[in-house]
Scaffold this motif. Structure first.
Motif, short mmCIF file in Angstrom:
data_model
loop_
_atom_site.label_atom_id
_atom_site.label_comp_id
_atom_site.label_asym_id
_atom_site.label_seq_id
_atom_site.Cartn_x
_atom_site.Cartn_y
_atom_site.Cartn_z
N UNK A 143 0.83 -1.20 0.00
CA UNK A 143 0.00 0.00 0.00
C UNK A 143 0.87 1.26 0.00
N UNK A 144 1.96 1.23 0.76
CA UNK A 144 2.86 2.39 0.76
C UNK A 144 3.47 2.63 -0.61
N UNK A 145 3.84 1.53 -1.29
CA UNK A 145 4.41 1.68 -2.63
C UNK A 145 3.40 2.22 -3.62
N UNK A 146 2.16 1.70 -3.58
CA UNK A 146 1.12 2.19 -4.49
C UNK A 146 0.79 3.64 -4.19
N UNK A 147 0.76 3.99 -2.90
CA UNK A 147 0.45 5.37 -2.51
C UNK A 147 1.49 6.34 -3.06
N UNK A 148 2.74 5.92 -3.10
CA UNK A 148 3.79 6.78 -3.63
C UNK A 148 3.62 7.03 -5.12
N UNK A 149 2.98 6.09 -5.83
CA UNK A 149 2.80 6.20 -7.27
C UNK A 149 1.47 6.81 -7.66
N UNK A 150 0.38 6.37 -7.00
CA UNK A 150 -0.96 6.73 -7.42
C UNK A 150 -1.70 7.63 -6.45
N UNK A 151 -1.17 7.80 -5.26
CA UNK A 151 -1.88 8.56 -4.23
C UNK A 151 -2.48 7.63 -3.19
N UNK A 152 -2.69 8.16 -2.00
CA UNK A 152 -3.13 7.33 -0.88
C UNK A 152 -4.53 6.77 -1.08
N UNK A 153 -5.47 7.60 -1.52
CA UNK A 153 -6.84 7.14 -1.72
C UNK A 153 -6.92 5.99 -2.70
N UNK A 154 -6.22 6.10 -3.81
CA UNK A 154 -6.21 5.03 -4.81
C UNK A 154 -5.60 3.76 -4.24
N UNK A 155 -4.55 3.91 -3.43
CA UNK A 155 -3.91 2.74 -2.82
C UNK A 155 -4.87 2.02 -1.89
N UNK A 156 -5.66 2.77 -1.12
CA UNK A 156 -6.64 2.16 -0.23
C UNK A 156 -7.69 1.37 -1.02
N UNK A 157 -8.15 1.96 -2.12
CA UNK A 157 -9.18 1.28 -2.92
C UNK A 157 -8.63 -0.01 -3.53
N UNK A 158 -7.41 0.04 -4.03
CA UNK A 158 -6.80 -1.17 -4.60
C UNK A 158 -6.64 -2.24 -3.53
N UNK A 159 -6.26 -1.84 -2.33
CA UNK A 159 -6.03 -2.81 -1.25
C UNK A 159 -7.30 -3.55 -0.87
N UNK A 160 -8.47 -2.92 -1.07
CA UNK A 160 -9.72 -3.57 -0.67
C UNK A 160 -9.98 -4.86 -1.43
N UNK A 161 -9.37 -5.02 -2.59
CA UNK A 161 -9.59 -6.21 -3.42
C UNK A 161 -9.14 -7.47 -2.68
N UNK A 162 -8.06 -7.38 -1.93
CA UNK A 162 -7.57 -8.55 -1.21
C UNK A 162 -8.56 -8.99 -0.14
N UNK A 163 -9.19 -8.05 0.55
CA UNK A 163 -10.18 -8.42 1.57
C UNK A 163 -11.43 -9.02 0.93
#
Length: 426
Positions: free
Chosen positions: A378-398
């Motif tokens: 999530x930290x890596x994605x946030x650095x590239x796409x922004x924090x909000x986008x990283x949170x949304x992507x992370x929800x897929x795993x749950x």
């Protein structure tokens, strides 16, 4: 099954609240200080990664040592003392970010011994018919520690020097260690052991522990009961989502939502504070309605939390952002409580007596896998796409974890006959 005495319950509550309070003071405080000093999202996430890496490696180890030797209280005292000593250098020296992260990992390697052993004690105290209630009580005390820690850390980081926070970490950890010395009967033997406690040869203990942590192919049947192994996989996936999101909260809340340090502490405390009540309620529900429903609901709610967290930055006013963020943390409190009480009761149902601490520790390992991968991802994605986008992507795993437990788990509790535990193989 004898109900634990009031003294035992108070001792358990004190040990749990101070142990988890110490951990949250250290984790949230270090993440805040690193972010406030200009550290990257990756460095902030590594605070969580270091903690969960220690749990991943050492929770099953300490659980297996407790099972093999039967010396549960001794394991609790030794690991609590080690965790306390690991935090002392933060008070004495002025560590840089990466040294502080390393001490966080060392702290977790010892603190990892607390949960599996205490959970096994709670599970044994409840028996088959009241297991959910006893586990719910322990987790309510755990959540109280998180709540107090989050409230306190929000106040301390905004008002005092870092040394004050680190002193509180050491003191609360020490109180927890002293409390577990007062647990009566916690060294009672359960199941088969190697040797007889203090007379057990160290080599024999380590050999048995190694065989349990890395079992041969023919010695893995206990991981197949009712789909147990898939529960561990789902827990790792779910925790990658939630722990990845939570790792960035000490930066996301003040820097992107615009909340103050004190408001940050209040928001973070909503999650753990809500768990105090939810854990008890869902503990009773686990004994009334079974385990699988709670696990599935908890996984789904965790995915919802990540989505709500991603949307918390959308309102244009601070009050609007606070309301959305608060709703997300309340949702997380309910979903985590349902998932945790359900999964712990499930493990207690299917675990052989001689492996209960070990399998409780393996749950921490599964969480640790998520805790290592989640913040990094999530930290890596946030650095590239922004924090909000990283949170949304992370929800897929749950979401995937929810589907997995829905398909692969077999209910372990017969609500019509709570003394009888299902034991079929998946």
């Amino acid at each position: 099954m004898t109900t634990p005495s009031l003294r035992t319950r108070l001792t358990v509550a004190l040990a749990a609240t101070t142990r988890f309070g110490s951990g949250i003071l250290m984790g949230t405080g270090l993440a805040y200080y690193i972010g406030a000093s200009g550290g990257s999202n990756f460095a902030v996430g590594m605070v969580q990664t270091a903690y969960w890496f220690g749990l991943m490696l050492f929770a099953p180890f300490w659980g297996a040592v407790a099972d093999v030797t039967g010396r549960r209280r001794a394991v609790l005292v030794a690991t609590g003392g080690g965790a306390t000593l690991a935090a002392v250098p933060l008070v004495v020296f002025d560590p840089g970010p990466w040294s502080a992260i390393g001490l966080r990992g060392l702290y977790s390697a010892f603190a990892a011994g607390f949960s599996p052993v205490m959970l096994a004690l709670a599970s044994s105290a409840g028996g088959n018919d009241k297991r959910g209630r006893e586990l719910g009580f322990f987790n309510s005390a755990r959540s109280a520690g998180f709540t107090g820690g989050q409230l306190l850390v929000g106040y301390v980081v905004g008002s005092y020097l870092p040394t004050t926070l680190y002193v509180l970490v050491v003191v609360t950890s020490l109180v927890s260690t002293l409390a577990v010395t007062r647990l009566a009967g916690s060294d009672a033997a359960t199941g088969e052991r190697v040797g007889t406690g203090s007379n057990t040869p160290v080599r024999d203990v380590l050999t048995e522990v190694r065989s349990r942590i890395l079992p041969a192919a023919e010695d893995r049947a206990h991981l197949q009961t009712n789909g147990l192994r898939w529960l561990y996989v789902a827990l790792a996936m779910r925790n990658a989502t939630v722990l990845g999101v939570l790792a960035l909260m000490p930066v996301y809340l003040p820097q992107q939502l615009g909340v103050s340090e004190f408001q940050m502490g209040l928001l973070l405390a909503l999650n753990s504070g809500g768990q105090v009540g939810f854990m008890y309620v869902f503990g009773r529900a686990a004994d009334a309605f079974g385990r699988k429903l709670l696990i599935t609901m908890g996984m789904a709610g965790s995915a919802g939390f990540a989505v709500v967290a991603a949307g918390a930055s959308l309102p244009t006013t601070l009050d609007g952002r606070l309301v959305v963020a608060a709703g997300g943390f309340v949702l997380l409190a309910a979903s985590f409580s349902a998932m945790t009480t359900g999964s712990l009761a499930f493990i207690g149902d299917v675990a052989p007596d001689a492996r209960e601490s070990e399998l409780m520790g393996l749950r921490s390992t599964a969480k640790g896998v998520g805790g290592v991968l989640g913040p990094t991802l999530v930290g890596g994605i946030a650095s590239l796409l922004g924090t909000g986008a990283a949170f949304a992507v992370a929800s897929v795993l749950a979401v995937a974890a929810t589907a997995l437990v829905g398909v692969a788990l077999v209910e372990s509790f017969d609500v019509n006959d709570p003394v009888t535990v299902a034991a079929g193989d998946d």
